[in-house]
Design a protein around this motif. Structure first.
Motif, PDB file in Angstrom:
ATOM      1  N   VAL A  53      62.777  47.213  17.558  1.00  0.00           N
ATOM      2  CA  VAL A  53      62.125  48.272  18.336  1.00  0.00           C
ATOM      3  C   VAL A  53      62.198  47.931  19.828  1.00  0.00           C
ATOM      4  O   VAL A  53      62.508  48.793  20.655  1.00  0.00           O
ATOM      5  N   ALA A  54      61.946  46.662  20.165  1.00  0.00           N
ATOM      6  CA  ALA A  54      61.992  46.245  21.575  1.00  0.00           C
ATOM      7  C   ALA A  54      63.390  46.456  22.154  1.00  0.00           C
ATOM      8  O   ALA A  54      63.526  46.952  23.276  1.00  0.00           O
ATOM      9  N   HIS A  55      64.408  46.112  21.383  1.00  0.00           N
ATOM     10  CA  HIS A  55      65.780  46.300  21.858  1.00  0.00           C
ATOM     11  C   HIS A  55      66.100  47.790  22.026  1.00  0.00           C
ATOM     12  O   HIS A  55      66.639  48.209  23.054  1.00  0.00           O
ATOM     13  N   GLU A  56      65.729  48.582  21.028  1.00  0.00           N
ATOM     14  CA  GLU A  56      65.997  50.026  21.052  1.00  0.00           C
ATOM     15  C   GLU A  56      65.323  50.708  22.241  1.00  0.00           C
ATOM     16  O   GLU A  56      65.883  51.601  22.857  1.00  0.00           O
ATOM     17  N   ARG A  57      64.107  50.264  22.592  1.00  0.00           N
ATOM     18  CA  ARG A  57      63.333  50.921  23.650  1.00  0.00           C
ATOM     19  C   ARG A  57      63.366  50.154  24.973  1.00  0.00           C
ATOM     20  O   ARG A  57      62.660  50.501  25.907  1.00  0.00           O
ATOM     21  N   ASN A  58      64.186  49.107  25.030  1.00  0.00           N
ATOM     22  CA  ASN A  58      64.397  48.345  26.261  1.00  0.00           C
ATOM     23  C   ASN A  58      63.142  47.616  26.740  1.00  0.00           C
ATOM     24  O   ASN A  58      62.854  47.562  27.934  1.00  0.00           O
ATOM     25  N   TYR A  59      62.358  47.054  25.786  1.00  0.00           N
ATOM     26  CA  TYR A  59      61.210  46.238  26.130  1.00  0.00           C
ATOM     27  C   TYR A  59      61.698  44.806  26.307  1.00  0.00           C
ATOM     28  O   TYR A  59      62.229  44.208  25.377  1.00  0.00           O
ATOM     29  N   LYS A  60      61.488  44.255  27.487  1.00  0.00           N
ATOM     30  CA  LYS A  60      62.026  42.932  27.811  1.00  0.00           C
ATOM     31  C   LYS A  60      60.998  41.820  27.742  1.00  0.00           C
ATOM     32  O   LYS A  60      61.350  40.662  27.619  1.00  0.00           O
ATOM     33  N   ASN A  61      59.723  42.144  27.882  1.00  0.00           N
ATOM     34  CA  ASN A  61      58.675  41.131  27.937  1.00  0.00           C
ATOM     35  C   ASN A  61      57.588  41.430  26.915  1.00  0.00           C
ATOM     36  O   ASN A  61      57.419  42.571  26.496  1.00  0.00           O
ATOM     37  N   ARG A  62      56.839  40.385  26.571  1.00  0.00           N
ATOM     38  CA  ARG A  62      55.715  40.553  25.643  1.00  0.00           C
ATOM     39  C   ARG A  62      54.724  39.419  25.819  1.00  0.00           C
ATOM     40  O   ARG A  62      55.059  38.351  26.306  1.00  0.00           O
ATOM     41  N   ASP A  63      53.503  39.701  25.398  1.00  0.00           N
ATOM     42  CA  ASP A  63      52.473  38.676  25.321  1.00  0.00           C
ATOM     43  C   ASP A  63      51.510  39.072  24.212  1.00  0.00           C
ATOM     44  O   ASP A  63      51.692  40.098  23.547  1.00  0.00           O
ATOM     45  N   VAL A  64      50.493  38.244  24.002  1.00  0.00           N
ATOM     46  CA  VAL A  64      49.482  38.525  22.978  1.00  0.00           C
ATOM     47  C   VAL A  64      48.123  38.486  23.662  1.00  0.00           C
ATOM     48  O   VAL A  64      47.828  37.580  24.450  1.00  0.00           O
ATOM     49  N   ILE A  65      47.312  39.492  23.362  1.00  0.00           N
ATOM     50  CA  ILE A  65      45.967  39.580  23.926  1.00  0.00           C
ATOM     51  C   ILE A  65      44.956  39.523  22.780  1.00  0.00           C
ATOM     52  O   ILE A  65      45.179  40.098  21.711  1.00  0.00           O
ATOM     53  N   ASN A  66      43.878  38.796  23.018  1.00  0.00           N
ATOM     54  CA  ASN A  66      42.760  38.723  22.076  1.00  0.00           C
ATOM     55  C   ASN A  66      41.548  39.342  22.742  1.00  0.00           C
ATOM     56  O   ASN A  66      41.089  38.836  23.766  1.00  0.00           O
ATOM     57  N   VAL A  67      41.052  40.418  22.177  1.00  0.00           N
ATOM     58  CA  VAL A  67      39.850  41.052  22.702  1.00  0.00           C
ATOM     59  C   VAL A  67      38.736  40.769  21.710  1.00  0.00           C
ATOM     60  O   VAL A  67      38.654  41.385  20.642  1.00  0.00           O
ATOM     61  N   THR A  68      37.921  39.772  22.059  1.00  0.00           N
ATOM     62  CA  THR A  68      36.765  39.378  21.263  1.00  0.00           C
ATOM     63  C   THR A  68      35.652  38.969  22.223  1.00  0.00           C
ATOM     64  O   THR A  68      35.912  38.639  23.393  1.00  0.00           O
ATOM     65  N   LYS A  69      34.441  38.966  21.720  1.00  0.00           N
ATOM     66  CA  LYS A  69      33.316  38.520  22.537  1.00  0.00           C
ATOM     67  C   LYS A  69      33.492  37.049  22.917  1.00  0.00           C
ATOM     68  O   LYS A  69      33.256  36.662  24.056  1.00  0.00           O
ATOM     69  N   GLU A  70      33.953  36.262  21.972  1.00  0.00           N
ATOM     70  CA  GLU A  70      34.156  34.836  22.238  1.00  0.00           C
ATOM     71  C   GLU A  70      35.279  34.626  23.264  1.00  0.00           C
ATOM     72  O   GLU A  70      35.173  33.792  24.150  1.00  0.00           O
ATOM     73  N   GLY A  71      36.350  35.391  23.116  1.00  0.00           N
ATOM     74  CA  GLY A  71      37.501  35.220  23.993  1.00  0.00           C
ATOM     75  C   GLY A  71      37.277  35.699  25.417  1.00  0.00           C
ATOM     76  O   GLY A  71      37.792  35.114  26.367  1.00  0.00           O
ATOM     77  N   LEU A  72      36.490  36.764  25.594  1.00  0.00           N
ATOM     78  CA  LEU A  72      36.264  37.331  26.930  1.00  0.00           C
ATOM     79  C   LEU A  72      34.957  36.875  27.564  1.00  0.00           C
ATOM     80  O   LEU A  72      34.734  37.099  28.755  1.00  0.00           O
ATOM     81  N   GLY A  73      34.082  36.259  26.762  1.00  0.00           N
ATOM     82  CA  GLY A  73      32.825  35.734  27.301  1.00  0.00           C
ATOM     83  C   GLY A  73      31.998  36.797  27.989  1.00  0.00           C
ATOM     84  O   GLY A  73      31.819  37.900  27.476  1.00  0.00           O
ATOM     85  N   GLU A  74      31.505  36.456  29.189  1.00  0.00           N
ATOM     86  CA  GLU A  74      30.615  37.365  29.923  1.00  0.00           C
ATOM     87  C   GLU A  74      31.311  38.660  30.342  1.00  0.00           C
ATOM     88  O   GLU A  74      30.643  39.653  30.625  1.00  0.00           O
ATOM     89  N   ALA A  75      32.631  38.666  30.387  1.00  0.00           N
ATOM     90  CA  ALA A  75      33.373  39.868  30.798  1.00  0.00           C
ATOM     91  C   ALA A  75      33.552  40.865  29.654  1.00  0.00           C
ATOM     92  O   ALA A  75      34.040  41.974  29.876  1.00  0.00           O
ATOM     93  N   TYR A  76      33.146  40.492  28.439  1.00  0.00           N
ATOM     94  CA  TYR A  76      33.390  41.311  27.244  1.00  0.00           C
ATOM     95  C   TYR A  76      32.910  42.755  27.407  1.00  0.00           C
ATOM     96  O   TYR A  76      33.694  43.694  27.276  1.00  0.00           O
ATOM     97  N   GLU A  77      31.636  42.948  27.693  1.00  0.00           N
ATOM     98  CA  GLU A  77      31.086  44.308  27.779  1.00  0.00           C
ATOM     99  C   GLU A  77      31.709  45.097  28.928  1.00  0.00           C
ATOM    100  O   GLU A  77      32.016  46.274  28.781  1.00  0.00           O
ATOM    101  N   SER A  78      31.906  44.462  30.074  1.00  0.00           N
ATOM    102  CA  SER A  78      32.494  45.182  31.209  1.00  0.00           C
ATOM    103  C   SER A  78      33.948  45.551  30.927  1.00  0.00           C
ATOM    104  O   SER A  78      34.402  46.630  31.323  1.00  0.00           O
ATOM    105  N   LYS A  79      34.687  44.682  30.236  1.00  0.00           N
ATOM    106  CA  LYS A  79      36.082  45.001  29.879  1.00  0.00           C
ATOM    107  C   LYS A  79      36.120  46.176  28.911  1.00  0.00           C
ATOM    108  O   LYS A  79      36.933  47.091  29.070  1.00  0.00           O
ATOM    109  N   LEU A  80      35.261  46.159  27.884  1.00  0.00           N
ATOM    110  CA  LEU A  80      35.242  47.282  26.934  1.00  0.00           C
ATOM    111  C   LEU A  80      34.891  48.589  27.639  1.00  0.00           C
ATOM    112  O   LEU A  80      35.481  49.631  27.349  1.00  0.00           O
TER     113      LEU A  80
END
Length: 183
Positions: A53-80
């Motif tokens: 899919v990445a090749h077909e749509r020309n996506y060159k970069n990627r990363d992984v994001i974790n959206v959890t209360k533990e992972g975002l800490g105090e920023a969790y509610e403001s990020k949501l």
């Protein structure tokens, strides 16, 4: 993946808010969204399919994001809260769900109704540049997603307002809807 019209009732954004009116993949395609079901398997075939899919749509970069209360800490509610503000981007937003679950709400044009898309592991959603949308977790309060990008990652949200309505990417998006044909 399951998609349906948002019920617009007050209450926690993480609840289903299911109006009972289903939305098909063809209806999602009609507003420019794209969806693939690529089940996560232990043999890693899912990675090959993501690469295709990445090749077909020309996506060159990627990363992984974790959206959890533990992972975002105090920023969790403001990020949501920030993720849930109605906005658009000047790039596609591509998410492949690895773990957890959440909702993308997409504005249907021309009705301005919200379409709620509930994503779970193995779902890949492409939200087109210029579409108004928002994101929230569901009641599980966690998601791990692979983000794919055509170029360097850009996360600039443009909140909906009169200026954004006249943004060239928004205008291009609306023009593209006239040429989309649903199979």
């Amino acid at each position: 993946m399951r998609s349906y019209y948002f019920d617009n009732l007050p209450g926690d954004q993480r609840l289903l808010h299911d109006s009972g009116r289903e939305v098909t993949v063809s209806q999602l395609e009609a507003i420019g969204a794209r969806y693939w079901r690529i089940p996560i398997d232990e043999e890693g075939r899912w990675e090959d399919k993501i690469n295709d899919v990445a090749h077909e749509r020309n996506y060159k970069n990627r990363d992984v994001i974790n959206v959890t209360k533990e992972g975002l800490g105090e920023a969790y509610e403001s990020k949501l809260k920030m993720f849930y503000e109605e906005h658009m981007h000047e790039d596609e937003e591509i998410r492949y769900i690895l773990d957890g679950s959440g909702f993308f709400d997409l504005r249907e044009h021309p009705t301005d109704n919200w379409i709620r898309v509930h994503l779970v592991p193995g779902d890949l959603l492409v939200v087109p540049a210029g579409i108004y949308h928002r994101f929230t977790l569901d009641e599980a309060n966690k998601i791990q997603a692979m983000r794919l990008f055509k170029e360097e990652p850009k996360w600039t949200p443009h909140n909906r307002n009169e200026a954004t309505d006249n943004n060239p990417y928004r205008i291009d998006y609306l023009s593209s809807l006239q040429t989309i044909t649903v199979a």
